[in-house]
Design a protein around this motif. Structure first.
Motif, mmCIF file in Angstrom:
data_model
loop_
_atom_site.group_PDB
_atom_site.id
_atom_site.type_symbol
_atom_site.label_atom_id
_atom_site.label_comp_id
_atom_site.label_asym_id
_atom_site.label_seq_id
_atom_site.Cartn_x
_atom_site.Cartn_y
_atom_site.Cartn_z
ATOM 1 N N ARG A 75 0.849 -1.192 0.000
ATOM 2 C CA ARG A 75 0.000 0.000 0.000
ATOM 3 C C ARG A 75 0.884 1.242 0.000
ATOM 4 N N ALA A 76 0.447 2.249 -0.736
ATOM 5 C CA ALA A 76 1.175 3.514 -0.745
ATOM 6 C C ALA A 76 0.224 4.601 -0.281
ATOM 7 N N SER A 77 0.708 5.514 0.552
ATOM 8 C CA SER A 77 -0.143 6.645 0.934
ATOM 9 C C SER A 77 0.643 7.938 0.789
ATOM 10 N N ALA A 78 -0.096 9.016 0.565
ATOM 11 C CA ALA A 78 0.530 10.332 0.460
ATOM 12 C C ALA A 78 -0.201 11.272 1.406
ATOM 13 N N SER A 79 0.564 12.035 2.170
ATOM 14 C CA SER A 79 -0.040 12.973 3.113
ATOM 15 C C SER A 79 -0.245 14.324 2.442
ATOM 16 N N ALA A 80 -1.153 15.106 3.007
ATOM 17 C CA ALA A 80 -1.397 16.446 2.480
ATOM 18 C C ALA A 80 -0.122 17.289 2.526
ATOM 19 N N ASP A 81 0.776 16.990 3.469
ATOM 20 C CA ASP A 81 2.009 17.796 3.555
ATOM 21 C C ASP A 81 3.140 17.254 2.677
ATOM 22 N N ARG A 84 5.266 10.791 2.130
ATOM 23 C CA ARG A 84 4.790 9.567 1.464
ATOM 24 C C ARG A 84 5.141 8.376 2.333
ATOM 25 N N LYS A 85 4.274 7.369 2.266
ATOM 26 C CA LYS A 85 4.518 6.176 3.077
ATOM 27 C C LYS A 85 4.230 4.931 2.245
ATOM 28 N N TRP A 86 5.100 3.953 2.367
ATOM 29 C CA TRP A 86 4.881 2.680 1.671
ATOM 30 C C TRP A 86 4.902 1.548 2.683
ATOM 31 N N LEU A 87 3.943 0.688 2.528
ATOM 32 C CA LEU A 87 3.857 -0.504 3.360
ATOM 33 C C LEU A 87 4.376 -1.658 2.499
ATOM 34 N N LEU A 88 5.361 -2.395 3.014
ATOM 35 C CA LEU A 88 6.015 -3.425 2.191
ATOM 36 C C LEU A 88 5.728 -4.810 2.723
ATOM 37 N N GLU A 97 -0.497 -10.337 7.218
ATOM 38 C CA GLU A 97 -0.697 -8.940 7.576
ATOM 39 C C GLU A 97 0.608 -8.224 7.917
ATOM 40 N N GLN A 98 1.634 -9.028 8.167
ATOM 41 C CA GLN A 98 2.837 -8.403 8.678
ATOM 42 C C GLN A 98 3.582 -7.654 7.575
ATOM 43 N N ALA A 99 4.047 -6.484 7.887
ATOM 44 C CA ALA A 99 4.641 -5.632 6.875
ATOM 45 C C ALA A 99 5.567 -4.655 7.570
ATOM 46 N N VAL A 100 6.416 -3.997 6.795
ATOM 47 C CA VAL A 100 7.182 -2.904 7.388
ATOM 48 C C VAL A 100 6.915 -1.634 6.592
ATOM 49 N N GLU A 101 7.310 -0.521 7.159
ATOM 50 C CA GLU A 101 7.004 0.750 6.527
ATOM 51 C C GLU A 101 8.254 1.568 6.245
ATOM 52 N N THR A 102 8.129 2.342 5.182
ATOM 53 C CA THR A 102 9.177 3.267 4.763
ATOM 54 C C THR A 102 8.510 4.617 4.550
ATOM 55 N N ILE A 103 9.140 5.666 5.007
ATOM 56 C CA ILE A 103 8.506 6.983 4.932
ATOM 57 C C ILE A 103 9.462 8.000 4.326
#
Ligand code: SAH
Ligand code: SF4
Length: 374
Positions: A75-81, A84-88, A97-103
């Motif tokens: 999943r990728a998300s983008a904040s209004a500011d 960006r965040k990616w769930l890997l 369900e287990q994943a790690v995140e990069t921001i």
């Protein structure tokens, strides 16, 4: 000789000497490894067919025995500011369900990528969502450096254009010094001029204070060091950062000053997450200043990021300001971290993917675990 049945060797995450040794097993000269490094990291290539300055038969041979395998984005998300965040997805994790995140956090003068080093964390700091979920496994060097590779791709970086990632911080999920070998390989690739070519001051490793590994790091590399202190005395730090019971503050600080001396560093940053009524009082600021005064130390005050199930609260802004002023008055350089990406849960301590929490019942600051109902 290569075994046709062997799984392909992932070249991502191999340091320069490791890649040179690998191409040697294929009968190729070391400069082939240098070419590969440039393609993989500078140009973001993952297909040997695209690596046009490698001999055609060498490319074909590589395609048969090796690969550049990057983590998969769930999943990728983008904040209004702009954050960006990616769930890997991480193969081998305990649950799907287990994943790690990069921001990625863009600022006018820099772009900072916050990367993870483990799935979960065993150190169990009482105010950290990652710690709450327990430890699953270490990330491989490929999975650590692969976060940078992926972020560059997702940000649409033009290899000949400006850098979008100017700084990398190992402040995501996990305790980097508990995954020493793989983290060191990833750091070497961040610093390698044929890798990401970052200066050592632009790579920051954050640790909760694994003292023996800080001494080891002082021999092995020279990146910027950030230490999660969070308390000005052992009694409180034992509660908040349980590894303190093994490596108390005096030992930890001695390791920090050794690191600075050995690496000719500018200063150590001490992270201090402010928890309302727990560690945010002016006398605690003065006690903290007493520990750091006279040393090359900076304090970074972090607003607490609450997560479901925690009983801690964020200190109000006026308390944060007062704490900062006390430190500054005592001669300690202090910054207050702005929160970014709040709308996509991209803040420190919220990096827990969609991992199912262990149920935690809290009694004051002391966590008491209870079994999850089936
Ligand atoms: N394990 C390493 C790096 C990952 S944590 C370490 O502990 O340093 C990165 C930073 O976020 C640490 O300073 C950590 O204490 C802080 N942190 C953890 N949970 C937090 C929360 N809920 N709110 C604010 N900061 C938090
Ligand atoms: Fe682990 Fe760091 Fe969280 Fe502590 S703060 S539990 S060391 S990730």
């Amino acid at each position: 000789m290569t075994d046709a049945a062997a799984p392909p060797c992932n070249l991502l995450g191999l340091t320069r000497p490791e890649l040179e040794a690998y191409v040697a097993t294929l009968g190729a000269r070391p400069y082939r490894a240098r070419q590969l490094l440039k393609w993989i990291y500078r140009r973001g290539a993952d297909q040997f067919a695209d690596m046009t300055d490698l001999a055609k038969d060498f490319r074909a041979e590589l395609a048969g025995v090796a690969e550049v395998r990057v983590p998969e984005i769930i999943r990728a998300s983008a904040s209004a500011d702009g954050t960006r965040k990616w769930l890997l997805r991480m193969p081998g994790a305990a649950t799907a369900e287990q994943a790690v995140e990069t921001i990625w956090i863009p600022e006018p003068d820099r772009g900072t990528l916050c990367i993870s080093s483990q799935i979960g964390c065993a150190l169990d700091c009482s105010f950290c969502a990652t710690g709450r979920q327990g430890f699953n496994r270490n990330l491989t060097a490929a999975e650590i450096i692969g976060q940078v590779w992926l972020a560059n791709r997702e940000l649409g970086r033009d290899p000949d254009g400006p850098r979008l990632i100017t700084n990398v911080v190992l402040m995501g999920m996990g305790e980097p010094l508990a995954n020493y070998r793989n983290v060191l390989a990833a750091i070497r690739l961040l610093l390698d001029d044929l890798g990401y070519d970052l200066s050592r001051r632009r790579v920051t490793l954050s640790t909760s204070g694994l003292v023996p590994q800080i001494y080891r790091l002082a021999e092995d590399c020279n990146v910027a060091l950030a230490v999660s202190l969070h308390a000005p005395n052992d009694a409180l730090r034992d509660e908040l950062v349980p590894v303190n019971r093994r490596h108390p503050i005096a030992e930890l600080l001695a390791a920090c000053w050794h690191y600075l001396e050995r690496q000719n560093g500018r200063s150590v940053t001490f992270e201090y997450t402010l928890l309302e009524g727990i560690n945010d009082q002016p006398r605690q600021a003065r006690e903290l200043a007493g520990l750091l005064r006279g040393h090359q130390a900076k304090v970074n005050l972090i607003p607490f990021n609450p997560f479901p199930g925690t009983s801690y609260r964020r200190s109000p802004p006026e308390v944060v300001a007062q704490f900062r002023d006390e430190l500054v008055r005592a001669g300690v350089t202090t910054t207050v971290r702005r929160t970014r990406g709040d709308d996509i849960d991209a803040a420190c301590g919220q990096l827990r993917g969609r991992v199912l929490d262990r149920t935690v019942v809290r009694l004051g600051a002391r966590p008491v675990r209870a079994a999850l109902p089936a």
